[in-house]
Design an enzyme around this catalytic site. Structure first.
Site, PDB file in Angstrom:
ATOM      1  N   ARG A   1      26.211  57.308  -6.457  1.00 46.52           N
ATOM      2  CA  ARG A   1      24.946  56.582  -6.300  1.00 46.52           C
ATOM      3  C   ARG A   1      23.755  57.543  -6.235  1.00 46.52           C
ATOM      4  O   ARG A   1      22.653  57.195  -6.628  1.00 46.52           O
ATOM      5  CB  ARG A   1      25.030  55.663  -5.074  1.00 46.52           C
ATOM      6  CG  ARG A   1      25.263  56.388  -3.786  1.00 46.52           C
ATOM      7  CD  ARG A   1      25.801  55.492  -2.675  1.00 46.52           C
ATOM      8  NE  ARG A   1      27.252  55.269  -2.767  1.00 46.52           N
ATOM      9  CZ  ARG A   1      27.943  54.519  -1.917  1.00 46.52           C
ATOM     10  NH1 ARG A   1      27.333  53.900  -0.924  1.00 46.52           N
ATOM     11  NH2 ARG A   1      29.242  54.369  -2.070  1.00 46.52           N
TER      12      ARG A   1
ATOM     13  N   LYS B   1      37.649  65.331   0.010  1.00 46.50           N
ATOM     14  CA  LYS B   1      38.711  64.344  -0.177  1.00 46.50           C
ATOM     15  C   LYS B   1      40.051  64.955   0.230  1.00 46.50           C
ATOM     16  O   LYS B   1      40.219  66.169   0.174  1.00 46.50           O
ATOM     17  CB  LYS B   1      38.790  63.948  -1.657  1.00 46.50           C
ATOM     18  CG  LYS B   1      37.664  63.064  -2.137  1.00 46.50           C
ATOM     19  CD  LYS B   1      37.882  62.670  -3.588  1.00 46.50           C
ATOM     20  CE  LYS B   1      36.752  61.789  -4.097  1.00 46.50           C
ATOM     21  NZ  LYS B   1      36.659  60.475  -3.441  1.00 46.50           N
TER      22      LYS B   1
HETATM   23  N1  BES Z   1      34.531  58.722  -7.341  1.00 45.79           N
HETATM   24  C1  BES Z   1      34.703  58.116  -6.072  1.00 45.79           C
HETATM   25  C2  BES Z   1      35.204  56.691  -6.172  1.00 45.79           C
HETATM   26  C3  BES Z   1      36.665  56.520  -6.489  1.00 45.79           C
HETATM   27  C4  BES Z   1      37.618  56.639  -5.505  1.00 45.79           C
HETATM   28  C5  BES Z   1      37.069  56.164  -7.753  1.00 45.79           C
HETATM   29  C6  BES Z   1      38.945  56.435  -5.789  1.00 45.79           C
HETATM   30  C7  BES Z   1      38.398  55.947  -8.029  1.00 45.79           C
HETATM   31  C8  BES Z   1      39.334  56.083  -7.047  1.00 45.79           C
HETATM   32  C9  BES Z   1      33.372  58.061  -5.330  1.00 45.79           C
HETATM   33  O1  BES Z   1      32.516  59.110  -5.571  1.00 45.79           O
HETATM   34  C10 BES Z   1      33.708  58.092  -3.871  1.00 45.79           C
HETATM   35  O2  BES Z   1      34.239  59.071  -3.438  1.00 45.79           O
HETATM   36  N2  BES Z   1      33.398  57.027  -3.154  1.00 45.79           N
HETATM   37  C11 BES Z   1      33.699  56.920  -1.790  1.00 45.79           C
HETATM   38  C12 BES Z   1      32.519  56.270  -1.098  1.00 45.79           C
HETATM   39  C13 BES Z   1      32.606  56.298   0.390  1.00 45.79           C
HETATM   40  C14 BES Z   1      32.450  57.716   0.884  1.00 45.79           C
HETATM   41  C15 BES Z   1      31.512  55.420   0.935  1.00 45.79           C
HETATM   42  C16 BES Z   1      34.958  56.080  -1.620  1.00 45.79           C
HETATM   43  O3  BES Z   1      35.122  55.122  -2.364  1.00 45.79           O
HETATM   44  O4  BES Z   1      35.782  56.425  -0.792  1.00 45.79           O
HETATM   45 MN    MN Z   2      32.908  60.766  -4.290  1.00 42.00          MN
END
Ligand code: BES
Ligand code: MN
Ligand code: ZN
Length: 495
Positions: free
Chosen positions: A350, A276
């Site tokens: 997931r 990230k």
């Molecule tokens: N924990 C995150 C989701 C999230 C993002 C929660 C921002 C709250 C704020 C999750 O694990 C994630 O990183 N999801 C990705 C999925 C994508 C790679 C398909 C996302 O939402 O960017």
């Molecule tokens: Mn994630």
């Protein structure tokens, strides 16, 4: 904090501070009117002087109001009388608590007299309890000087005589929910170097001891034995060992099938190799808020001694980049036997949930609800007010939506149509772990649905509702009120 229900004349109530409401246009609520009359128009005189109009959440403290037993009278603005809703009610209660002068230890509320559409005395009292405890919540910050606790320790709720029994029950359920919310907030707010999978396991054991739950905290070897290749794939990049927490509250009939709650417990989500960006990455300590809401809900149902069978399942680990971490392109074999091509290591929630959903089958549940801070896309779709709700059963979806309305912890029903499933197609495995940018929260739910075919299932995406950013940064304790209310409704039905 102690809550008690009282009847009688508000001007006779012995308290440090009596709270009465004023609508916009300086229109007094019934109790305010009564106090005003007893006090030779002391309130209306102050209002006439222009000190307060009744704007929502505005406040004014009056001292030495004649013929009133309370030491102070706190006027709280209610906004336009014709527009008064549950949201305004909660805002007014919160504003009143925030405006209490420092010395006030004991407060008396009259606001449950206000009529609100689709709300009854029980809802109003329970919301008052939850809002007061929410407004006095203090983050257990790790500072040299411990933050001072709120002085307030007694709350009197003034109701009509005929409402007393219902109000007393509502204090009880409101307190149970508020305690669960508090636990979920506390766990979410802890730093990720303290709130590890091992720590969450210890907390579950502590809850089990306090409330008589059955508990198991499975370690890595046991998780391997179960064949949870997908969960372990995520966990492998971290030095922190993963845990699978299983809690059971068995207070229903022996023959009754349990409700299972499955909570995402990523104690820190760096994204892994699909790292990230740095800005606000600290907030990914909240990626265990699904798990925290399961523990919080267990606290609440333990407090309420709910006559129901409930299983809590929490897969918990870190998502870290390392020489040992998952790579984009890796193929994992889930406990269900389905293979997954990992196209993005940041779609890890997931991957841990799918194995927990398969594990849930052994309890032959009447329903399974998973709770996860799953997608940024859900925050784009619904913002910070509603959790995303997905389900393979419309009846279950309705139960959860209703519970959300009732507890003012709302969810919004999202589609789970087959049309979206093909976005998860993979050339190299049974499915990919991402489905592209379009409908990101829906394809995430579609992924989970493939592991939830053997029972009625719902998924709550709480990425937008589990915590607040910015100045008010902190866990919200959601959706503990929704989940607890849902279980209360179920307990009621099966009785
Ligand atoms: N924990 C995150 C989701 C999230 C993002 C929660 C921002 C709250 C704020 C999750 O694990 C994630 O990183 N999801 C990705 C999925 C994508 C790679 C398909 C996302 O939402 O960017
Ligand atoms: Mn994630
Ligand atoms: Zn995550």
């Amino acid at each position: 904090m102690e809550f008690s229900i009282k009847n009688g004349n508000p001007e006779k109530l012995r308290t440090d501070c009596l709270v009465v409401g004023v609508f916009e246009g300086r229109k007094l609520s019934d109790s305010a009117k009564q106090v005003d009359e007893a006090a030779n128009q002391a309130i209306s005189t102050v209002l006439k002087s222009g000190d307060m109009e009744g704007k929502l959440a505005s406040t004014l403290v009056l001292h030495q109001v004649p013929n009133v037993v309370a030491t102070r009278v706190l006027l709280v603005g209610l906004g336009k009388a014709a527009e008064f809703t549950e949201r305004h009610y909660r805002q007014a209660v919160r504003a009143a608590v925030k405006a209490l002068p420092k010395g006030v230890q004991n407060v008396g509320f009259t606001l449950t007299e206000l009529s609100i559409k689709k709300s009854d005395i029980q809802a109003k009292v329970a919301h008052l309890v939850e809002t007061v405890l929410g407004a006095t919540y203090i983050v257990n910050a790790i500072k040299e000087k411990k933050p001072q606790e709120h002085a307030l320790d007694k709350v009197i709720v003034q109701v009509e005589k005929a409402e007393t029994t219902a109000a007393e029950h509502a204090v009880n359920s409101g307190l149970g929910i508020a305690k669960g919310v508090r636990l979920a907030k506390d766990l979410g707010n802890l730093p990720p170097n303290i709130c590890t999978p091992t720590y969450l396991g210890e907390q579950a054991k502590k809850l089990a001891k306090d409330y008589g739950f059955k508990v198991e905290v499975l370690d890595k070897a046991q998780i391997e034995k179960l064949g949870m290749g997908s969960f372990l794939g995520v966990a492998q990049g971290s030095l922190e060992p993963p845990k699978l927490i299983v809690l059971q509250h068995l207070k229903g009939k022996k023959s009754e099938k349990p409700v299972a709650l499955v909570g995402k417990g990523i104690t820190f989500d760096t994204g892994g190799i699909s790292l990230k960006p740095g800005a606000e990455m600290d907030e990914m300590k909240y990626d265990m808020c699904g798990a925290a809401s399961v523990l919080g809900t267990f606290k609440a149902i333990g407090e309420l001694d709910l006559p129901l069978n409930v299983v809590g399942i929490i897969p918990t680990c870190d998502n870290m980049p390392s020489g040992n971490a998952l790579k984009p392109g890796d193929v994992l074999t889930s406990m269900a036997g389905l293979t997954i091509e990992v196209l993005n290591t940041d779609a890890e929630g997931r991957l841990i949930l799918c194995d927990a959903l398969t594990y849930a089958e052994r309890f032959e549940p009447s329903a399974v609800v998973d709770i996860a801070t799953l997608t940024g896309a859900c925050v784009i779709a619904l913002g910070n007010h509603a959790s995303g709700l997905f389900s393979n059963n419309d009846g279950l979806a309705k139960e959860l939506l209703d519970a959300g309305e009732k507890s003012y912890d709302r969810a919004w029903h999202m589609p789970l149509w087959d049309d979206y499933q093909s976005q998860l197609d993979s050339n190299f495995a049974d499915m990919a772990n991402i489905g592209g940018r379009a409908g990101g929260s829906i394809t995430a739910a579609c992924f989970l649905s493939r592991f939830a075919k053997k029972y009625d299932w719902a998924h709550l995406d709480i990425a937008g509702t589990a915590w607040k950013s910015g100045k008010e940064k902190g866990g919200t304790g959601r959706p503990v009120p929704l989940l607890t209310t849902f279980l209360m409704q179920r307990a009621h039905k099966t009785k």
